[in-house]
Design a protein around this motif. Structure first.
Motif, PDB file in Angstrom:
ATOM      1  N   MET A 134      -7.583  -4.053   9.879  1.00 18.71           N
ATOM      2  CA  MET A 134      -8.267  -3.081   9.025  1.00 18.71           C
ATOM      3  C   MET A 134      -7.264  -2.241   8.239  1.00 18.71           C
ATOM      4  N   ILE A 135      -6.225  -1.742   8.915  1.00 13.65           N
ATOM      5  CA  ILE A 135      -5.235  -0.909   8.241  1.00 13.65           C
ATOM      6  C   ILE A 135      -4.436  -1.735   7.241  1.00 13.65           C
ATOM      7  N   ALA A 136      -4.059  -2.955   7.628  1.00 21.40           N
ATOM      8  CA  ALA A 136      -3.306  -3.814   6.722  1.00 21.40           C
ATOM      9  C   ALA A 136      -4.113  -4.138   5.470  1.00 21.40           C
ATOM     10  N   ALA A 137      -5.414  -4.321   5.623  1.00 22.34           N
ATOM     11  CA  ALA A 137      -6.265  -4.609   4.458  1.00 22.34           C
ATOM     12  C   ALA A 137      -6.255  -3.437   3.485  1.00 22.34           C
ATOM     13  N   GLY A 138      -6.297  -2.211   4.020  1.00 19.89           N
ATOM     14  CA  GLY A 138      -6.237  -1.038   3.162  1.00 19.89           C
ATOM     15  C   GLY A 138      -4.902  -0.929   2.452  1.00 19.89           C
ATOM     16  N   PHE A 139      -3.807  -1.154   3.197  1.00 20.74           N
ATOM     17  CA  PHE A 139      -2.479  -1.140   2.584  1.00 20.74           C
ATOM     18  C   PHE A 139      -2.378  -2.195   1.487  1.00 20.74           C
ATOM     19  N   SER A 140      -2.866  -3.385   1.789  1.00 22.25           N
ATOM     20  CA  SER A 140      -2.755  -4.499   0.853  1.00 22.25           C
ATOM     21  C   SER A 140      -3.466  -4.195  -0.453  1.00 22.25           C
ATOM     22  N   ARG A 141      -4.649  -3.605  -0.357  1.00 22.11           N
ATOM     23  CA  ARG A 141      -5.407  -3.277  -1.562  1.00 22.11           C
ATOM     24  C   ARG A 141      -4.661  -2.262  -2.423  1.00 22.11           C
ATOM     25  N   ILE A 142      -4.123  -1.227  -1.783  1.00 19.69           N
ATOM     26  CA  ILE A 142      -3.428  -0.177  -2.529  1.00 19.69           C
ATOM     27  C   ILE A 142      -2.114  -0.691  -3.110  1.00 19.69           C
ATOM     28  N   LEU A 143      -1.373  -1.470  -2.328  1.00 19.38           N
ATOM     29  CA  LEU A 143      -0.127  -2.053  -2.831  1.00 19.38           C
ATOM     30  C   LEU A 143      -0.401  -2.996  -3.999  1.00 19.38           C
ATOM     31  N   GLY A 144      -1.413  -3.822  -3.827  1.00 12.87           N
ATOM     32  CA  GLY A 144      -1.743  -4.772  -4.888  1.00 12.87           C
ATOM     33  C   GLY A 144      -2.129  -4.075  -6.179  1.00 12.87           C
ATOM     34  N   ASP A 145      -2.933  -3.017  -6.067  1.00 16.91           N
ATOM     35  CA  ASP A 145      -3.332  -2.266  -7.262  1.00 16.91           C
ATOM     36  C   ASP A 145      -2.113  -1.643  -7.940  1.00 16.91           C
ATOM     37  N   GLY A 146      -1.204  -1.085  -7.130  1.00 17.05           N
ATOM     38  CA  GLY A 146      -0.015  -0.462  -7.697  1.00 17.05           C
ATOM     39  C   GLY A 146       0.891  -1.459  -8.389  1.00 17.05           C
ATOM     40  N   LEU A 147       1.079  -2.615  -7.782  1.00 15.33           N
ATOM     41  CA  LEU A 147       1.934  -3.639  -8.381  1.00 15.33           C
ATOM     42  C   LEU A 147       1.333  -4.166  -9.683  1.00 15.33           C
ATOM     43  N   ARG A 148       0.019  -4.377  -9.670  1.00 12.16           N
ATOM     44  CA  ARG A 148      -0.628  -4.865 -10.891  1.00 12.16           C
ATOM     45  C   ARG A 148      -0.559  -3.821 -12.007  1.00 12.16           C
ATOM     46  N   GLU A 149      -0.634  -2.530 -11.631  1.00 11.20           N
ATOM     47  CA  GLU A 149      -0.538  -1.476 -12.634  1.00 11.20           C
ATOM     48  C   GLU A 149       0.839  -1.479 -13.297  1.00 11.20           C
ATOM     49  N   LEU A 150       1.849  -1.896 -12.533  1.00 15.73           N
ATOM     50  CA  LEU A 150       3.200  -1.996 -13.086  1.00 15.73           C
ATOM     51  C   LEU A 150       3.431  -3.322 -13.817  1.00 15.73           C
ATOM     52  N   GLY A 151       2.421  -4.179 -13.805  1.00 18.76           N
ATOM     53  CA  GLY A 151       2.571  -5.482 -14.441  1.00 18.76           C
ATOM     54  C   GLY A 151       3.385  -6.451 -13.620  1.00 18.76           C
ATOM     55  N   LEU A 152       3.420  -6.247 -12.288  1.00 15.24           N
ATOM     56  CA  LEU A 152       4.243  -7.077 -11.410  1.00 15.24           C
ATOM     57  C   LEU A 152       3.380  -8.034 -10.588  1.00 15.24           C
ATOM     58  N   ASP A 153       4.025  -9.032 -10.024  1.00 18.17           N
ATOM     59  CA  ASP A 153       3.359 -10.000  -9.157  1.00 18.17           C
ATOM     60  C   ASP A 153       2.869  -9.298  -7.896  1.00 18.17           C
ATOM     61  N   ALA A 154       1.585  -9.347  -7.632  1.00 19.16           N
ATOM     62  CA  ALA A 154       1.000  -8.684  -6.464  1.00 19.16           C
ATOM     63  C   ALA A 154       0.816  -9.644  -5.294  1.00 19.16           C
TER      64      ALA A 154
END
Length: 225
Positions: A134-154
């Motif tokens: 559950m915690i990893a899923a939350g981290f993954s979503r936030i990390l993925g959103d941040g990386l995509r916002e930077l235009g990076l591979d998520a």
């Protein structure tokens, strides 16, 4: 003519009552473990709840099932403390530091519960597995959103998220057991490690986070606009 059977709702009421009682016993278990330590017995937990051991076993098949429920409670406490902080509208490094501080503060508040849960990581009822996911899923979503916002591979967001969970469990267990370092020092060392790891990854992709505008948590209504 088919006869229509009217439900009296008794099954639903019983399910609701059972879930409420389970939550009450988990809360009692947390109080007992906070006071006594990770070796608190079922008898001591039952005494804290004001019932006998057989009553506890009406709601939990065995001690392992109760431990699993305590693990779910602990994971929810951690998720509730960390996820809103790391998704806040703050500069990236501040979000990392605030999330790490929230984590260590939360496990310190229930030191014995955390130690009990991590020591039963191989429990057949999944004392830790569900909470970790559950915690990893939350981290993954936030990390993925941040990386995509930077235009990076998520693509690495999910494995990195699980790595963060593992880091938190091992460093948290070490810190609580050893007691040789202040919380402030643990927050500083851990947040430095995480920050430089992710800033280094972003740098590998040609966009060091320190050199770009702060990541912004996008409110749901903006995402839908």
């Amino acid at each position: 003519m088919t006869r229509r059977v009217k439900s009296d709702g008794r099954a639903a009421r019983w399910d609701g009552h059972r879930e409420q009682r389970r939550e009450e016993f988990v809360a009692a278990a947390v109080r007992a473990i906070d006071q006594i330590g990770p070796d608190a017995s079922i008898a001591e937990i039952a005494a804290e709840a004001g019932v006998s051991k057989p009553v506890i076993y009406r709601y939990f098949a065995d001690k392992s099932e109760l431990l699993a429920a305590i693990g779910e409670w602990g994971a929810q406490q951690i998720a509730d403390a960390i996820l809103p902080v790391i998704a806040a509208d703050l500069p990236p490094r501040d979000r990392v530091t605030a999330g790490v501080e929230a984590y260590f503060r939360t496990i310190e508040e229930h030191k014995h519960v955390f130690l009990l849960v991590v020591r039963h990581h191989d429990d057949p009822h999944g004392t830790v597995a569900g909470g970790k996911a559950m915690i990893a899923a939350g981290f993954s979503r936030i990390l993925g959103d941040g990386l995509r916002e930077l235009g990076l591979d998520a693509g690495g967001a999910e494995p990195w998220a699980h790595g963060l969970v593992g880091l938190g469990m091992t460093t948290g267990e070490w810190w609580l057991e050893r007691g040789t370092m202040s919380r402030e020092a643990m927050v500083r060392y851990t947040s430095e490690f995480i920050w430089h790891a992710f800033n280094g990854i972003a740098g590998e992709y040609g966009a060091p986070i320190a050199e770009v505008a702060p990541l912004r948590a996008v409110p749901p209504q903006e995402e839908q606009a």
